[in-house]
Design an enzyme around this catalytic site. Sequence first.
Site, PDB file in Angstrom:
ATOM      1  N   HIS A  53      -5.577   8.936  45.224  1.00 29.58           N
ATOM      2  CA  HIS A  53      -5.961   9.855  46.300  1.00 29.58           C
ATOM      3  C   HIS A  53      -4.756  10.152  47.178  1.00 29.58           C
ATOM      4  O   HIS A  53      -4.016   9.231  47.537  1.00 29.58           O
ATOM      5  CB  HIS A  53      -7.070   9.241  47.152  1.00 29.58           C
ATOM      6  N   GLY A 105      -9.024  39.410  27.798  1.00 26.98           N
ATOM      7  CA  GLY A 105      -8.875  38.084  27.228  1.00 26.98           C
ATOM      8  C   GLY A 105      -7.729  37.366  27.914  1.00 26.98           C
ATOM      9  O   GLY A 105      -7.241  37.798  28.970  1.00 26.98           O
TER      10      GLY A 105
END
Length: 476
Positions: free
Chosen positions: A455, A187
């Site tokens: 960007h 987990g």
Amino acid sequence: MSHDYDVLVIGSGPGGYVAAIRAAQLGKRAAVVERGDVGGVCLNIGCIPSKAIIHQAEIYRNRTKLELMGVRVDGSGFRYENVFNTSRRAAETLSKGVAYLLRKNKVELIKGSARIVSGNEVSVEGVDGAGGGDGLRKITAGAIIVAVGSRPKIIPGLEFDGKYILSSDDALMMKELPRRALIIGAGAIGMEFAHILNSFGAEVHIVEMAERILPLEDGEITAVVKRSFMKRGIKIYTSSKVSSHCINTNNNCVDAVIEGADGGRTELSADSVFVMTGRTPNTENIGLEAAGISTLPNGCIDVGDYYQTSVKSIYAIGDIVSSSPMLAHAASKAGEIAAEHIAGHTPNPPRINLLEIPAIVYCEPQTASFGLTEERASAKGVPFTKAAFPFRACGKAVAVDESDGMVKIMADPSTKRIIGAHIAGAGAAELIHELLLAGAEGINPSKIAELIHAHPTLSEAVMEAARALEGWAVHI
């Protein structure tokens, strides 16, 4: 009837201290009872120190990238104890910070062990000299919030000894690393420690009974993580269990046998076995029965709206609540809801929407998610449309050598509302919240697709995944 406090909170973890501060902000006389360090498990032996160690593990692991620049790296002076000490400083700094916040908001901190006597009374056995002649202090309150948290779950036959068989608590308090580690449970906690140990050079084996690692996460996401871990040399055994083990004091190790569902057996030796198969709520011996509150077989408590128990003056939040994931941020939000209800507000909704709780795994690559997985949606017969965008097509991910990962979005085909989102890759823990906000507010993915994203950024992968869902991704 006059009470000592309007609100008494038992436990100062991320659920408890937030509940107390929120109650004080709303004009209530509030106090917190804490038997240990302020901040609870998360801050002291959980979220905070583990992330401090993970940060240092990633610096150490990525030192090899300096060699690509021609830099010679001599790691001969490395001492893990320095890593441990840094993690403790982070925990201590934030614990002091929480204590300051309690004082700032005029929340009294009472050091001691609390036991519920009735719906409006708690007895506190002082740990710092507090209490009356019998060592107990009786405190009354208009409302009580139980926020006692949880502890590592014990597997019969693999009881923790702090040397050979370790819990997550033990792992965070280590000052030396094992050379060979066997982790039981893939987990979030098990995977994070596998990441840490491998980054510092340990041989790591992970055993998971489920068919795949991170069984609560989306299958495509876990596949990304599994590939990455296997490339790093981490051995993963799914659909498997440790069928037997023996502490070998002569060789100072644990000899174990791993058995797969197909009957195959693997024998190995490890310096330490880390048992990381979940947590157990701390609901024993705090007086719940005396107050008329029953617990479920797993030790958790059922609650109604606003986190009220069957006794309306007593609330329960965090890891002890049956319907709540064991996540610090879920406990904090539940604490806010309970405090606001006590103060006369009616928070809407009255409980956390479980599908709007983000879950993060801080391994490398990171994973982040909320809502339905593809597997869960299919099992429930929930219709969905899906799309994914790979990090290898994201300019920033390629530029910073973090191209292993993906963004996956699931949406209702008729309403277009996001019902689940899943990310594996660099910055996943931060990137998930744009999608979470859209899902929670019913914002159409087309809005994300059309929104100008800077960007180059990793967030462009989120934009492109939304575009892919709309059928017009540009960069794939």
